[in-house]
Scaffold this active site. Structure first.
Site: not given
Ligand SMILES: Cc1ncc(C[n+]2csc(CCOP(=O)(O)OP(=O)(O)O)c2C)c(N)n1
Ligand SMILES: [Mg+2]
Length: 802
Positions: A493, A546, A549-550, A591
């Protein structure tokens, strides 16, 4: 008429031969399923899941499957594997029994249950075979729809090979990008998010994927009405249908028992995908499950009489047979003769597979019995040992486990006897010989594994000062890598046009093109899969997630697919994917996470690297591109604007993997940490020095592999005190770090104080500077924790702080 529909170039005789051959494969496959279930019910195999009811469409798919193509499918595809010549009857049964010999059970040497298929992409030494000269199947996994993300990458690789020039050895992997990636999935599994995510991405990317949905109306006991809107996947995917001037899919629907239409449909699908790189979805409906879902349970419990009767009538093999008789391909008698022949063949091969499986174990059993008999003759525990011998003798089809239990329990009986070496040696040898059959190949065992990398230090101009933003070092290093390795590509992303959210890829898309430096949709799991699939086909993808956390969206596929790949194929496939992400400290709950304990425990099989600055991070990328293993690199989110010295040898300097670095030497206590936290540790150490406490600081650099030279214990031997500082939760990564130091490195023998951890709070990190201060370990926390340890050790020198 029908002949023409199948292939106009064939004579009727050729056509007949081909159809009869197909029919025989179908019958063989069905007989394997029927006998397979019996093997489970009689206890010779542990579990069975078979491809009965799905035979005929798989024959059609196999006809269009060419050398160089890849399959990414699921446990129903035995007929397909047989039809492409990659699964014999004996291998089918060897898989069912769990035979640990890779030559006889090439799917996984017994590591995966039957029905999980694979072909071998690698030579003995871990180097690539020529994949364009063989038919390929990526290694199946059990989680439903788990085959989807990698399917995307397998298909995309063709697009890359067709459109990117200069890739070394490209002709080992692709001929002008003409390879199709063939997916298969059950109707119910299309309910998974991974399915929809991948379908959407394939429509966007326009890659040569042919996706078959085997629709038997059920997912175990759950009917389609609970699974799929309108009970039809092709119906609800209609919006994906390509139209004049749009991207999208070609969507085809065909009955799973209609041989002629299936063959025509697959030919059409292959042509569209192979030539034009347009993805195709084939909804194969009206399929059945003659024996129900698997060897556990029976479908009579949830299918009504009408459905069961329909399944009998529309059994695809039955329908194929009726059609063959109707158009005079063969008489019922001729077909009966084929049936009989096929059944005999299966029976014989099954026997052969069983003998090959059980005989070596029986030999081992006899070997042990002979030893125990010798031992018992001299032992005071003779009667008990004889009892053990007789129980083992009674086991006609022994398991290795039963042999081991007998041996180890007998050894206990000899505890106070002098003559036990023969037995104890035999046990040790047996374990040494057997354990690798179940535990080898978690990581690469080739000479390109991460331990083969030699450190190359960054070179600096004379008098260099730290005046360059970290992100620029990364960017210039990526530039060097993309030009050095044309097979490298990065996607994520915001990774393309703007050069990632922190400009570590600034200008790279302009320079290397949209295929090699690409923006992708917000779809972490399939980004990961894209990487796996491309890496399986010889490319060197860097999948960018990105924020750390994701990564959780992708962690399932990392854990189930990538991390297990070398293990579950016993080193016969590899996907040296690099996963790039950034994390640890920024702002707020989503984040600033650093769930490193969760991550390292979920992805054993992937290396986990945690550089403290961008020079180190760049050095890791440089190292990894020389290796054949997958790794996760976590850059420090708060490090992109910090100043570092600009190296001269971009693309060349290499950070060693699994090696710690001592950042500060000291005599009083060893502080172990990694990543962003180190900056706070260094600050606290400076302040502690002012009050007479001399800290040694060790940067782990990699969590997996962990301190391969055991340097930490050397430090603890000197300081006799240990504190691990980590921004994960209490008992997270710090627990792993302590376990490694205390248990693997035996540091406990050197300790004069309790070994401790200082971690973040158990909750997610709160927003803002204060949220960070009160959620994660601060320099003051570190200072006070160290001071407390020193106070306890020497209260008169270090007076109580509070
Ligand atoms: C993620 C996940 N959830 C549940 C299961 C258990 N499970 C295995 S197969 C299956 C049903 C799949 O049905 P379908 O996709 O229609 O394939 P079929 O077996 O009918 O061919 C389920 C629920 C699993 N393997 N993975
Ligand atoms: Mg189903």
């Amino acid at each position: 008429m029908i002949k023409e529909k199948v292939d106009t170039s064939l004579t009727f005789e050729d056509f007949k031969t081909e159809v009869l051959n197909d029919y025989k494969i179908a019958i063989i496959s069905r007989e394997c399923s029927l006998l397979g279930r019996k093997e489970v019910l009689t206890g010779k195999a542990k579990f069975g899941i078979f491809g009965d009811g799905k035979e005929v469409p798989q024959l059609a798919m196999a006809k269009c499957f060419k050398n160089g193509d890849f399959r990414s499918g699921y446990y129903r595809d035995q007929t397909f594997m047989m039809a492409i010549g990659e699964l014999t009857i004996a291998q089918f049964f060897a898989g069912l029994y769990g035979h640990t010999d890779i030559d006889l059970e090439p799917m996984s040497a017994g590591r995966q249950m039957g029905g999980h298929f694979v072909t071998h992409s690698l030579n003995e030494d871990g180097s690539w075979k020529n994949l364009t000269q063989q038919k390929n199947s990526s290694a199946d996994i059990s989680p439903t729809a788990g085959q989807m993300p990698r399917l995307l990458g397998l298909a995309q690789a063709s697009k890359i090979y067709r459109n990117v020039s200069g890739i070394p050895n490209a002709d080992q992997f692709s001929i002008n990008g003409n390879e199709i990636a063939w997916g298969t999935i059950g109707n119910a599994s299309t309910s998974e998010g991974l399915f929809f995510e991948t379908i959407n991405a394939a429509g966007v990317l326009q890659v040569p994927m042919v996706m078959s949905v085997w629709d038997d109306e059920y997912g175990i006991s759950v009917h389609a009405k609970h699974q799929t809107t309108k009970e039809s996947i092709s119906e609800i995917l209609k919006g994906y249908q390509r139209e004049e001037g749009t991207n999208g899919f070609e969507i085809l629907k065909v009955k799973g028992w209609d041989y002629v239409d299936l063959v025509a449909t697959y030919e059409k699908a292959a042509e569209i995908a192979r030539e034009n790189h347009v993805p195709v979805l084939i909804h194969v409906n009206q399929l059945t499950q003659p024996q129900g879902h698997s060897s556990s349970g029976s479908h009579e419990r949830y299918k009504n009489a009408a459905r069961l009767a329909w399944e009998k009538e529309f059994d695809c093999i039955r329908q194929m047979k009726l059609w063959m008789i109707a158009i005079n391909i063969a008489s019922p008698e001729e077909l009966d003769a084929i049936d009989l022949d096929a059944k005999k063949e299966v029976f014989e091969a099954k026997k052969e597979a069983w003998n090959a499986f059980i005989n070596p174990i029986i030999e081992e059993k006899n070997e042990l019995i002979a030893i125990l008999e010798r031992v018992s003759a001299k032992s005071t525990k003779k009667d008990e040992i004889l009892k053990n011998i007789s129980s083992l003798k009674n086991i006609k089809s022994p398991l290795k486990k039963e042999i081991m239990i007998t041996a180890r329990k007998s050894l206990r009986l000899l505890i106070d006897e002098s003559d036990k070496t023969e037995l104890s040696n035999w046990i040790t040898n047996y374990i040494n010989k057997t354990q690798p059959k179940f535990s080898s190949n978690l990581f690469s065992e080739s000479d390109k594994n991460v331990f083969s990398v030699k450190e190359v230090l960054p070179e600096y101009p004379h008098n260099a000062i730290a005046d360059t933003d970290g992100r620029m070092i990364l960017r210039d290093n990526f530039d060097a890598l993309f030009s050095k390795y044309p097979e490298t590509l990065i996607f994520g992303e915001d990774a393309g046009n703007i050069g990632d959210v922190n400009q570590g890829l600034e200008g790279m898309q302009e320079k290397y093109g949209e295929l090699r430096v690409a923006d992708v949709g917000i779809r972490e799991a399939s980004i990961l899969g894209q990487g796996i699939g491309m890496a399986l086909r010889g490319l060197r993808p860097i999948a960018e997630i990105q924020y750390l956390d994701y990564l959780l969206y992708a962690i399932q596929i990392m854990s189930d697919d990538l991390a297990t790949l070398q293990y579950r194929t016993v080193g016969k496939q590899k996907a040296p994917l690099i996963i790039r992400t950034r994390g640890h400290r920024l702002e707020g709950i989503w984040h600033s996470g650093s769930p490193m304990g969760m991550i390292i425990n979920a992805i054993r099989g992937i290396h986990v690297l945690v550089p403290r600055n961008m020079t180190q991070a760049a050095g890791f990328y440089n190292s990894l591109l020389e290796c054949d293993e997958p790794a996760l690199v976590i850059e420090c989110l708060n490090g992109y604007r910090l100043k570092e010295k600009m190296p001269l040898n971009y693309g060349e300097f290499k950070t060693p993997i699994g090696v710690v670095e001592t950042l500060r030497t000291g005599t009083d206590i060893t502080l172990v940490s990694y990543g962003s936290t180190l900056r706070l540790v260094e600050q606290a150490a400076k302040e502690l020095y002012e009050v007479g406490i001399d800290c040694e600081i060790i940067d782990l650099q990699s969590l997996l592999p962990f301190d391969i030279h055991h340097d930490i214990v050397k430090s603890v031997a000197k300081t006799n005190r240990l504190l691990v500082i980590d921004e994960d939760l209490p008992g997270g990564a710090s627990a792993f770090i302590l376990q490694q130091i205390l248990e693997n490195q035996d540091a406990y023998v050197h300790l004069d104080s309790k070994p401790q951890t200082l971690t973040a709070k158990a909750h997610r990190p709160a927003y803002g500077t204060d949220g960070d201060y009160f959620s994660k370990p601060s320099a003051e926390d570190i200072y006070e924790k160290v001071y407390e340890i020193m106070h306890e050790a020497n209260p008169s020198k270090f007076l109580s702080l509070y």
